[in-house]
Design a protein around this motif. Structure first.
Motif, PDB file in Angstrom:
ATOM      1  N   VAL A  99     137.010  21.741  78.923  1.00  0.00           N
ATOM      2  CA  VAL A  99     136.444  22.355  77.722  1.00  0.00           C
ATOM      3  C   VAL A  99     136.543  21.405  76.534  1.00  0.00           C
ATOM      4  CG1 VAL A  99     136.719  24.226  76.046  1.00  0.00           C
ATOM      5  CG2 VAL A  99     136.870  24.715  78.490  1.00  0.00           C
ATOM      6  N   GLY A 100     137.672  20.720  76.390  1.00  0.00           N
ATOM      7  CA  GLY A 100     137.839  19.788  75.289  1.00  0.00           C
ATOM      8  C   GLY A 100     136.805  18.672  75.319  1.00  0.00           C
ATOM      9  N   VAL A 101     136.569  18.089  76.489  1.00  0.00           N
ATOM     10  CA  VAL A 101     135.592  17.011  76.624  1.00  0.00           C
ATOM     11  C   VAL A 101     134.181  17.515  76.348  1.00  0.00           C
ATOM     12  CG1 VAL A 101     134.491  15.428  78.269  1.00  0.00           C
ATOM     13  CG2 VAL A 101     136.985  15.638  78.217  1.00  0.00           C
ATOM     14  N   ARG A 102     133.831  18.668  76.917  1.00  0.00           N
ATOM     15  CA  ARG A 102     132.490  19.224  76.711  1.00  0.00           C
ATOM     16  C   ARG A 102     132.263  19.572  75.242  1.00  0.00           C
ATOM     17  NH1 ARG A 102     129.276  17.162  79.210  1.00  0.00           N
ATOM     18  NH2 ARG A 102     127.810  18.740  78.438  1.00  0.00           N
ATOM     19  N   LEU A 103     133.277  20.098  74.587  1.00  0.00           N
ATOM     20  CA  LEU A 103     133.153  20.446  73.172  1.00  0.00           C
ATOM     21  C   LEU A 103     132.986  19.200  72.322  1.00  0.00           C
ATOM     22  CD1 LEU A 103     133.129  22.719  71.126  1.00  0.00           C
ATOM     23  CD2 LEU A 103     135.630  22.660  71.081  1.00  0.00           C
ATOM     24  N   TYR A 104     133.683  18.138  72.686  1.00  0.00           N
ATOM     25  CA  TYR A 104     133.534  16.872  71.959  1.00  0.00           C
ATOM     26  C   TYR A 104     132.093  16.382  72.022  1.00  0.00           C
ATOM     27  CZ  TYR A 104     133.266  11.790  71.641  1.00  0.00           C
ATOM     28  OH  TYR A 104     132.866  10.511  71.347  1.00  0.00           O
ATOM     29  N   GLN A 110     137.271  -0.898  62.264  1.00  0.00           N
ATOM     30  CA  GLN A 110     138.100  -0.493  61.133  1.00  0.00           C
ATOM     31  C   GLN A 110     137.788   0.926  60.675  1.00  0.00           C
ATOM     32  OE1 GLN A 110     137.382  -3.604  58.235  1.00  0.00           O
ATOM     33  NE2 GLN A 110     138.927  -4.942  59.145  1.00  0.00           N
ATOM     34  N   THR A 111     136.693   1.496  61.175  1.00  0.00           N
ATOM     35  CA  THR A 111     136.297   2.850  60.799  1.00  0.00           C
ATOM     36  C   THR A 111     137.227   3.883  61.419  1.00  0.00           C
ATOM     37  OG1 THR A 111     133.984   2.126  60.753  1.00  0.00           O
ATOM     38  CG2 THR A 111     134.385   4.509  60.803  1.00  0.00           C
ATOM     39  N   ALA A 112     137.631   4.886  60.638  1.00  0.00           N
ATOM     40  CA  ALA A 112     138.445   5.975  61.171  1.00  0.00           C
ATOM     41  C   ALA A 112     137.661   6.694  62.262  1.00  0.00           C
ATOM     42  CB  ALA A 112     138.826   6.951  60.060  1.00  0.00           C
ATOM     43  N   SER A 113     138.346   7.081  63.328  1.00  0.00           N
ATOM     44  CA  SER A 113     137.633   7.598  64.504  1.00  0.00           C
ATOM     45  C   SER A 113     138.096   8.974  64.966  1.00  0.00           C
ATOM     46  CB  SER A 113     137.789   6.614  65.668  1.00  0.00           C
ATOM     47  OG  SER A 113     139.163   6.409  65.961  1.00  0.00           O
ATOM     48  N   GLY A 114     139.029   9.611  64.241  1.00  0.00           N
ATOM     49  CA  GLY A 114     139.654  10.811  64.780  1.00  0.00           C
ATOM     50  C   GLY A 114     139.058  12.150  64.406  1.00  0.00           C
ATOM     51  N   ASP A 115     138.265  12.221  63.332  1.00  0.00           N
ATOM     52  CA  ASP A 115     137.806  13.523  62.839  1.00  0.00           C
ATOM     53  C   ASP A 115     137.057  14.340  63.883  1.00  0.00           C
ATOM     54  OD1 ASP A 115     138.955  13.014  60.434  1.00  0.00           O
ATOM     55  OD2 ASP A 115     137.094  12.695  59.318  1.00  0.00           O
ATOM     56  N   ILE A 116     136.222  13.683  64.657  1.00  0.00           N
ATOM     57  CA  ILE A 116     135.384  14.403  65.614  1.00  0.00           C
ATOM     58  C   ILE A 116     136.194  15.024  66.755  1.00  0.00           C
ATOM     59  CG2 ILE A 116     134.906  12.440  67.138  1.00  0.00           C
ATOM     60  CD1 ILE A 116     132.002  13.433  67.294  1.00  0.00           C
ATOM     61  N   TYR A 117     137.431  14.585  66.915  1.00  0.00           N
ATOM     62  CA  TYR A 117     138.255  15.104  68.009  1.00  0.00           C
ATOM     63  C   TYR A 117     139.078  16.336  67.624  1.00  0.00           C
ATOM     64  CZ  TYR A 117     137.348  10.439  69.915  1.00  0.00           C
ATOM     65  OH  TYR A 117     136.755   9.297  70.361  1.00  0.00           O
ATOM     66  N   VAL A 118     139.144  16.664  66.333  1.00  0.00           N
ATOM     67  CA  VAL A 118     140.070  17.698  65.883  1.00  0.00           C
ATOM     68  C   VAL A 118     139.792  19.060  66.530  1.00  0.00           C
ATOM     69  CG1 VAL A 118     140.849  19.048  63.898  1.00  0.00           C
ATOM     70  CG2 VAL A 118     140.621  16.566  63.706  1.00  0.00           C
ATOM     71  N   ILE A 119     138.574  19.554  66.410  1.00  0.00           N
ATOM     72  CA  ILE A 119     138.255  20.867  66.980  1.00  0.00           C
ATOM     73  C   ILE A 119     138.432  20.876  68.498  1.00  0.00           C
ATOM     74  CG2 ILE A 119     136.406  22.549  67.372  1.00  0.00           C
ATOM     75  CD1 ILE A 119     137.583  22.727  64.616  1.00  0.00           C
ATOM     76  N   PRO A 120     137.929  19.865  69.234  1.00  0.00           N
ATOM     77  CA  PRO A 120     138.183  19.842  70.683  1.00  0.00           C
ATOM     78  C   PRO A 120     139.674  19.853  71.026  1.00  0.00           C
ATOM     79  CG  PRO A 120     136.415  18.335  70.159  1.00  0.00           C
ATOM     80  CD  PRO A 120     136.986  18.797  68.849  1.00  0.00           C
ATOM     81  N   ILE A 121     140.491  19.132  70.256  1.00  0.00           N
ATOM     82  CA  ILE A 121     141.934  19.100  70.516  1.00  0.00           C
ATOM     83  C   ILE A 121     142.545  20.471  70.291  1.00  0.00           C
ATOM     84  CG2 ILE A 121     144.139  18.264  69.618  1.00  0.00           C
ATOM     85  CD1 ILE A 121     142.833  15.542  69.185  1.00  0.00           C
ATOM     86  N   VAL A 122     142.171  21.124  69.206  1.00  0.00           N
ATOM     87  CA  VAL A 122     142.711  22.448  68.878  1.00  0.00           C
ATOM     88  C   VAL A 122     142.370  23.451  69.984  1.00  0.00           C
ATOM     89  CG1 VAL A 122     142.465  24.412  67.303  1.00  0.00           C
ATOM     90  CG2 VAL A 122     142.766  22.101  66.382  1.00  0.00           C
ATOM     91  N   VAL A 123     141.110  23.450  70.425  1.00  0.00           N
ATOM     92  CA  VAL A 123     140.688  24.378  71.483  1.00  0.00           C
ATOM     93  C   VAL A 123     141.401  24.064  72.793  1.00  0.00           C
ATOM     94  CG1 VAL A 123     138.729  25.158  72.875  1.00  0.00           C
ATOM     95  CG2 VAL A 123     138.454  24.830  70.410  1.00  0.00           C
ATOM     96  N   ALA A 124     141.482  22.773  73.134  1.00  0.00           N
ATOM     97  CA  ALA A 124     142.148  22.376  74.380  1.00  0.00           C
ATOM     98  C   ALA A 124     143.632  22.737  74.352  1.00  0.00           C
ATOM     99  CB  ALA A 124     141.966  20.878  74.609  1.00  0.00           C
ATOM    100  N   LEU A 125     144.264  22.568  73.212  1.00  0.00           N
ATOM    101  CA  LEU A 125     145.684  22.927  73.100  1.00  0.00           C
ATOM    102  C   LEU A 125     145.892  24.426  73.291  1.00  0.00           C
ATOM    103  CD1 LEU A 125     147.263  20.839  70.187  1.00  0.00           C
ATOM    104  CD2 LEU A 125     148.068  21.006  72.538  1.00  0.00           C
TER     105      LEU A 125
END
Length: 245
Positions: free
Chosen positions: A27-32, A110-125
């Protein structure tokens, strides 16, 4: 419900935790990938793959190392099998953070890369913690005995803090929070930093109602990792009050 909870699969008994752990990843990967649609990613596809690889390898190592440090008295008795089998989400996040930063330096991103993962991480957790809860006291995600109304018998006849359920509630609150600020103007990468700060603050506090083993100065390895994250993101914490305006 009898802990640890098992289901029948092709005639064999399988822990429900395995099902939820697998489901959380899928689910986390698909949501990403769903959230990434229609977004112009400043990071190329090949570099994004390298970053994902760095995150996974870092999480793999970090989750095992921090789990090993959770029981200092057993460090010298670790085998390769026990080292691999024990893992903690907090260590996964910390190791993933190091893995990503290392890979980004190697490939020159050098670009920040984490924002797009937040919602998938929350759902997966949230999904993954359902599996942890189903294990009762068979996994180190249970709390100490309590007289609170939240106390539950997790398999040993004692009323304990259902720590996995507490974290599921936190994930619901974080999901609502990040949905509510999805249109807010923020520095790129700050949504991920906000998640890390909130999650590790929670992990620092919840350790006090878990049967943890102190690593140094009365604090567990997870608590020290939480303090490290807060110090690591000190610049973000300084500008955080501006977002409340």
């Amino acid at each position: 419900m009898t802990f640890p909870y098992q289901i029948s699969l092709f005639g064999d008994k399988v822990y429900l935790h395995f099902f939820f752990e697998t489901l959380a990843f899928i689910v986390g990967v698909r949501l990403y990938y769903y959230l990434r649609r229609g977004i112009t990613d400043p990071i190329s596809d090949i570099n994004r793959l390298w970053i994902l690889l760095g995150a996974m390898l870092g999480a793999l190592i970090g989750s095992r190392v921090l789990a090993m440090l959770e029981t200092p008295s057993e460090i010298m008795h670790q085998t390769l099998l026990s080292f691999y089998q024990n893992k903690t989400v907090a260590g996964g996040f910390l190791g993933g953070l190091f893995g990503v930063e290392l890979i980004k330096k190697i490939i020159g991103v050098q670009t920040a890369s984490g924002d797009i993962y937040v919602i998938p991480i929350v759902v997966a957790l949230f999904i993954g913690r359902m599996g942890c809860f189903s294990m009762g006291i068979a996994e180190p995600t249970f709390g100490t005995e309590t007289t609170w109304f939240t106390g539950m018998d997790l398999g040993d006849g004692k009323l304990r803090h259902p720590v996995a359920l507490y974290e599921m509630v936190l994930m619901v609150l974080l999901f609502v929070l990040f949905l509510s600020i999805r249109h807010k103007t923020m520095v790129n990468g700050d949504r991920f930093k906000l998640f890390m700060v909130l999650y590790f603050t929670y992990r620092f506090l919840v350790e006090f109602i878990k049967p943890y083993n102190p690593l140094f100065l009365g604090l567990s390895s997870i608590q020290w990792s939480a303090l490290f994250v807060l110090v690591y993101y000190y610049k973000f914490l300084i500008r955080l009050p501006k977002y409340a305006q």
